[in-house]
Design a protein around this motif. Structure first.
Motif, short mmCIF file in Angstrom:
data_model
loop_
_atom_site.label_atom_id
_atom_site.label_comp_id
_atom_site.label_asym_id
_atom_site.label_seq_id
_atom_site.Cartn_x
_atom_site.Cartn_y
_atom_site.Cartn_z
N ARG A 1 63.80 82.78 3.46
CA ARG A 1 64.10 82.41 2.07
C ARG A 1 64.73 81.02 2.03
O ARG A 1 64.40 80.18 1.18
N ASP A 2 65.66 80.76 2.93
CA ASP A 2 66.33 79.46 2.97
C ASP A 2 65.31 78.33 3.15
O ASP A 2 65.38 77.30 2.46
N LEU A 3 64.38 78.51 4.07
CA LEU A 3 63.40 77.44 4.34
C LEU A 3 62.55 77.18 3.12
O LEU A 3 62.24 76.03 2.79
N SER A 4 62.21 78.26 2.42
CA SER A 4 61.35 78.05 1.26
C SER A 4 62.15 77.34 0.14
O SER A 4 61.61 76.45 -0.54
N LEU A 5 63.43 77.66 -0.01
CA LEU A 5 64.25 76.95 -1.01
C LEU A 5 64.39 75.47 -0.64
O LEU A 5 64.28 74.58 -1.49
N LEU A 6 64.62 75.21 0.64
CA LEU A 6 64.81 73.82 1.07
C LEU A 6 63.53 73.02 0.89
O LEU A 6 63.55 71.85 0.51
N GLU A 7 62.43 73.67 1.17
CA GLU A 7 61.16 72.98 1.00
C GLU A 7 60.96 72.58 -0.46
O GLU A 7 60.54 71.46 -0.76
N LYS A 8 61.30 73.52 -1.37
CA LYS A 8 61.15 73.21 -2.80
C LYS A 8 62.05 72.04 -3.22
O LYS A 8 61.73 71.33 -4.17
N GLU A 9 63.17 71.87 -2.55
CA GLU A 9 64.08 70.76 -2.88
C GLU A 9 63.64 69.44 -2.25
O GLU A 9 64.33 68.44 -2.36
N GLY A 10 62.54 69.47 -1.51
CA GLY A 10 62.06 68.23 -0.90
C GLY A 10 62.78 67.86 0.38
O GLY A 10 62.79 66.69 0.78
N VAL A 11 63.40 68.85 1.03
CA VAL A 11 64.03 68.58 2.33
C VAL A 11 62.91 68.33 3.35
O VAL A 11 61.91 69.05 3.38
N ASP A 12 63.08 67.30 4.17
CA ASP A 12 62.02 66.95 5.11
C ASP A 12 62.11 67.73 6.41
O ASP A 12 61.10 68.08 7.00
N VAL A 13 63.34 67.95 6.87
CA VAL A 13 63.50 68.55 8.19
C VAL A 13 64.73 69.45 8.21
O VAL A 13 65.76 69.11 7.62
N VAL A 14 64.59 70.61 8.84
CA VAL A 14 65.71 71.54 8.94
C VAL A 14 65.99 71.80 10.41
O VAL A 14 65.09 72.17 11.17
N PHE A 15 67.23 71.60 10.79
CA PHE A 15 67.66 71.86 12.16
C PHE A 15 68.26 73.27 12.20
O PHE A 15 69.20 73.56 11.47
N THR A 16 67.70 74.12 13.03
CA THR A 16 68.12 75.53 13.08
C THR A 16 68.45 75.93 14.53
O THR A 16 67.71 76.72 15.14
N PRO A 17 69.52 75.38 15.07
CA PRO A 17 69.82 75.68 16.48
C PRO A 17 70.29 77.12 16.66
O PRO A 17 70.70 77.77 15.69
N THR A 18 70.26 77.59 17.88
CA THR A 18 70.86 78.88 18.20
C THR A 18 72.26 78.62 18.77
O THR A 18 72.60 77.48 19.12
N GLU A 19 73.01 79.70 18.90
CA GLU A 19 74.35 79.59 19.49
C GLU A 19 74.24 79.05 20.93
O GLU A 19 75.03 78.21 21.35
N ALA A 20 73.23 79.53 21.66
CA ALA A 20 73.07 79.07 23.05
C ALA A 20 72.67 77.59 23.12
O ALA A 20 72.98 76.90 24.09
#
Ligand code: AMP
Length: 314
Positions: free
Chosen positions: A107-126
């Motif tokens: 859901r977050d990615l789809s909202l960010l895409e609609k806002e015109g965000v170009d890139v999302v960094f989604t690291p893991t804890e490790a």
């Protein structure tokens, strides 16, 4: 200082990622989703070498209008807009809600895409805290106020993850919400103290139609707790009116807010403070615009809110 133990999971696999300017880890329609640190750094290097500016909005996900409003500010400020989604274990105490913190990446990615965000960094804890991790950033004064008093590891965790994210995403400008006013000041101070070449921009608090400050944690609230949750905003508005009509005695303002919030069942006040908006030191006379900040538990849900109180003509 006790903090939630970081995972002793496998070390980051970043070193094994090929070094070319290859595609990001994964693509969700028009938005690039990058999990690995070196991939994100390479993306950022490419943006900078093209002479483009990078704006950045760090988040813990479970996005709402508050987060999206920061993206809109970022969109205006950079040629490329990056966001991050990472529930940062280093800022949660051992008894806090890290495990139950709400998450919904798709859901977050789809909202960010609609806002015109170009890139999302989604690291893991490790990725961010591999085995053997031991470096933290501490500020000496700002965390000795407000939320820092009841959340002793919080600002150490925030400053640490934000500086790490800055080294990875390499933004020219980063946008943070005034909802977390102390956090914004901590980051401004850290960036100034460490001579970091990043502009920090604050975005105004976005509220529900009834005035409740939007928060991912509002999803914990039951409908019967709503009036108690709203008491924070109501108390801030009442204080703003009183100071706007000439009251200067901070103790009186604090007492009125405390009584008003305390009159709702299920509320447990952590702090009600009137302080200097920059240093966060308590003030007793409100002769200049002051910050009123509150933290209140409603049932098990800890809510924070704040407002600037301005004397007449100031
Ligand atoms: P979080 O995901 O809670 O770590 O928040 C990420 C960013 O969104 C932080 O800079 C917060 O201050 C900001 N933020 C959270 N709630 C709001 C809100 N209601 N209005 C404006 N900004 C917000």
């Amino acid at each position: 200082m006790e903090s939630r133990p970081l995972s002793e999971g496998c070390p980051s696999t970043d070193n094994t990622v090929p070094v070319g300017l290859g595609p990001p880890t994964r693509k969700a329609n028009a938005i690039d989703v990058i999990q690995h640190i070196k991939d994100m750094q390479r993306y950022a290097d490419r943006v900078r070498s093209d002479d483009h500016t990078m704006a950045f909005v760090p988040t813990m996900g479970f996005l709402h209008e508050g987060h999206l409003s920061l993206c809109r500010i970022g969109r205006e400020r950079g040629d490329v807009l990056a966001a991050s989604i990472f529930v940062n274990p280093a800022q949660f105490g051992p008894t806090e809600d890290f495990d139950t913190y709400p998450r919904n990446l798709e859901r977050d990615l789809s909202l960010l895409e609609k806002e015109g965000v170009d890139v999302v960094f989604t690291p893991t804890e490790a990725n961010l805290y591999p085995e053997g991790y031991q470096t933290y950033v501490n500020l000496t004064q700002l965390p000795e106020h407000l939320c820092g008093l009841s959340r002793p590891v919080f600002f150490r965790g925030v400053a640490t993850v934000v500086i790490k994210l800055f080294h990875i995403v390499k933004p020219h400008v980063a946008v943070f919400g005034e909802k977390d006013f102390q956090q914004l000041q901590v980051i401004r101070r850290m960036v100034a103290d460490l001579d970091m070449d990043i502009e920090i921009e604050g975005g105004p608090i976005v509220r529900e139609s009834d005035g409740l400050a939007m928060s991912s944690r509002n999803s914990y609230l039951g409908s019967e707790q709503r009036p108690a949750a709203l008491s924070l905003y109501r108390a801030l508005c009442a204080a703003k009116d009183r100071v706007g009509s000439g009251e200067t005695d901070a103790a009186k303002i604090i007492q009125e807010a405390t009584e008003s919030i305390g009159s709702y069942p299920d509320t447990d006040i952590d702090y009600v403070t009137v302080c200097d908006p920059i240093t966060l030191d308590d003030i007793s006379r409100i002769d200049d615009p002051a910050l009123m900040a509150l933290a209140v538990k409603v049932g098990q849900t800890r809510l924070i809110d704040n407002m600037i109180l301005a004397p007449p003509g100031k």
